[in-house]
Design a protein around this motif. Sequence first.
Motif, PDB file in Angstrom:
ATOM      1  N   SER A  17       0.845  -1.209   0.000  1.00 35.99           N
ATOM      2  CA  SER A  17       0.000   0.000   0.000  1.00 35.99           C
ATOM      3  C   SER A  17       0.874   1.251   0.000  1.00 35.99           C
ATOM      4  O   SER A  17       0.632   2.196  -0.752  1.00 35.99           O
ATOM      5  CB  SER A  17      -0.900   0.021   1.240  1.00 35.99           C
ATOM      6  OG  SER A  17      -1.825  -1.041   1.214  1.00 35.99           O
ATOM      7  N   HIS A  64       0.402  -6.245  -5.537  1.00 39.52           N
ATOM      8  CA  HIS A  64      -0.464  -6.164  -4.359  1.00 39.52           C
ATOM      9  C   HIS A  64      -1.617  -7.166  -4.479  1.00 39.52           C
ATOM     10  O   HIS A  64      -1.936  -7.887  -3.525  1.00 39.52           O
ATOM     11  CB  HIS A  64      -0.987  -4.734  -4.227  1.00 39.52           C
ATOM     12  CG  HIS A  64      -1.443  -4.374  -2.850  1.00 39.52           C
ATOM     13  ND1 HIS A  64      -1.762  -3.105  -2.486  1.00 39.52           N
ATOM     14  CD2 HIS A  64      -1.638  -5.127  -1.733  1.00 39.52           C
ATOM     15  CE1 HIS A  64      -2.131  -3.083  -1.220  1.00 39.52           C
ATOM     16  NE2 HIS A  64      -2.065  -4.294  -0.742  1.00 39.52           N
ATOM     17  N   LEU A  71      -2.894 -10.255  -2.162  1.00 43.57           N
ATOM     18  CA  LEU A  71      -4.245 -10.459  -1.618  1.00 43.57           C
ATOM     19  C   LEU A  71      -4.763 -11.854  -1.951  1.00 43.57           C
ATOM     20  O   LEU A  71      -5.569 -12.421  -1.221  1.00 43.57           O
ATOM     21  CB  LEU A  71      -5.214  -9.413  -2.172  1.00 43.57           C
ATOM     22  CG  LEU A  71      -4.881  -7.946  -1.910  1.00 43.57           C
ATOM     23  CD1 LEU A  71      -6.045  -7.063  -2.337  1.00 43.57           C
ATOM     24  CD2 LEU A  71      -4.527  -7.696  -0.459  1.00 43.57           C
ATOM     25  N   GLU A 122      -7.484  -4.785   1.002  1.00 46.86           N
ATOM     26  CA  GLU A 122      -6.045  -4.528   1.156  1.00 46.86           C
ATOM     27  C   GLU A 122      -5.665  -4.299   2.614  1.00 46.86           C
ATOM     28  O   GLU A 122      -4.473  -4.281   2.943  1.00 46.86           O
ATOM     29  CB  GLU A 122      -5.648  -3.290   0.337  1.00 46.86           C
ATOM     30  CG  GLU A 122      -5.740  -3.499  -1.170  1.00 46.86           C
ATOM     31  CD  GLU A 122      -5.617  -2.203  -1.953  1.00 46.86           C
ATOM     32  OE1 GLU A 122      -5.629  -2.260  -3.194  1.00 46.86           O
ATOM     33  OE2 GLU A 122      -5.510  -1.129  -1.325  1.00 46.86           O
TER      34      GLU A 122
END
Lengths: 155, 155, 155
Positions: free
Chosen positions: B29, B76, B80, C81
Amino acid sequence: MDALSLHNPVFATYAQAASVMILKAVGMSWLTVIRMMQVGGGFRAPEDLRATPLNPVPRPGQLAPDERVERIRRIHLNDLENLPFFLVAGLLYVFSSPSLRVARWLFWSYVVTRLAHFVAYLTAQAHDVRAALWTVGSLILIYMAIASLAAALIQ
Amino acid sequence: MDALSLHNPVFATYAQAASVMILKAVGMSWLTVIRMMQVGGGFRAPEDLRATPLNPVPRPGQLAPDERVERIRRIHLNDLENLPFFLVAGLLYVFSSPSLRVARWLFWSYVVTRLAHFVAYLTAQAHDVRAALWTVGSLILIYMAIASLAAALIQ
Amino acid sequence: MDALSLHNPVFATYAQAASVMILKAVGMSWLTVIRMMQVGGGFRAPEDLRATPLNPVPRPGQLAPDERVERIRRIHLNDLENLPFFLVAGLLYVFSSPSLRVARWLFWSYVVTRLAHFVAYLTAQAHDVRAALWTVGSLILIYMAIASLAAALIQ
């Protein structure tokens, strides 16, 4: 007896259902790989157009979305929106000391409706079938989270 | 001894590996934020075109996808799809009473291959390098889920 | 006393905060459904253009992205996230034996800033408001993961 012990049948049931759901989620990654190899496309990274043993003859269209791959990605995303929360809600629900009978119903109904949701989505059934199967799982998740919250508040 | 206690070296190893993987995911993030600020774009929400202290001189192209940001988003998303399931599968695997030696190998091999996968993806290595590193982690995840399922079934 | 017992007030606080965050995440799925029904579009699967009781009069544009639906999907992705990692980091943090006072501050600050982030994103507040709220939660997450790692390493 410890809540979190495989000698606690509620936790053992949770551990079984959770393991099956984890394998299901990991299976979506593998199914994406299989579809990308069958289709020879649906890739996402620019470097995937380089010639490698797994992609000996690259072509520009390989980066375009392919519905046969995108369908698996949509199912996968639906899993990401649901399974991690089931995995933790189920664990917390064990601490609310539910009856084994109710816990078994909830955990296995969740697993069965998620697997049926997968089959319905994979075979492109009408939206309402998919929605009904998703709804059952989502309501189970909401029930378990509320039962966990209530148990944690009254302690 | 309780399975879930830091005095159990298998659980302590899990807790270490899990903490590192959580920090890795959160780092994605932050890396997305850093890249968006470097690029001055790759935003997604229409309101991000309003002038603010963090974006004093907006321009329309800021909402267009930018590959330097999209690359981080793909990494990312891959996290996940993998890390939440590792985090729970690893916890369940502790209950299967594995040997410390095997557990250490599995947990740290997972962490190392995921970090290597990140480096390979970030530096746009050939697809097959990335695929090989992902496969190791995915097989570890499958092994832990099956071992957990077996342990929960035979209790 | 067991770390993982509702008689441990730190764990009970975690269980409360975790349950609220799970309900929040599940709520995003329902909000997506509600928005899709209000808008009569924002669908993703080709088969959703078939006439069904929930979509009696299909039209081709129903598969096009609709900003009112896409906004909820962006909020949802932001949850994916963050929340799964909070759920596990919070659980591991319980094992680091924090003071109840600190644990309560961290868990509830996380919940409150995530709910405020949702309101800010839903109502299209300026980017910097959303970023500030997200940052608080992310720093709490990083702190809990580091505290858990440290506790697991020194055992």
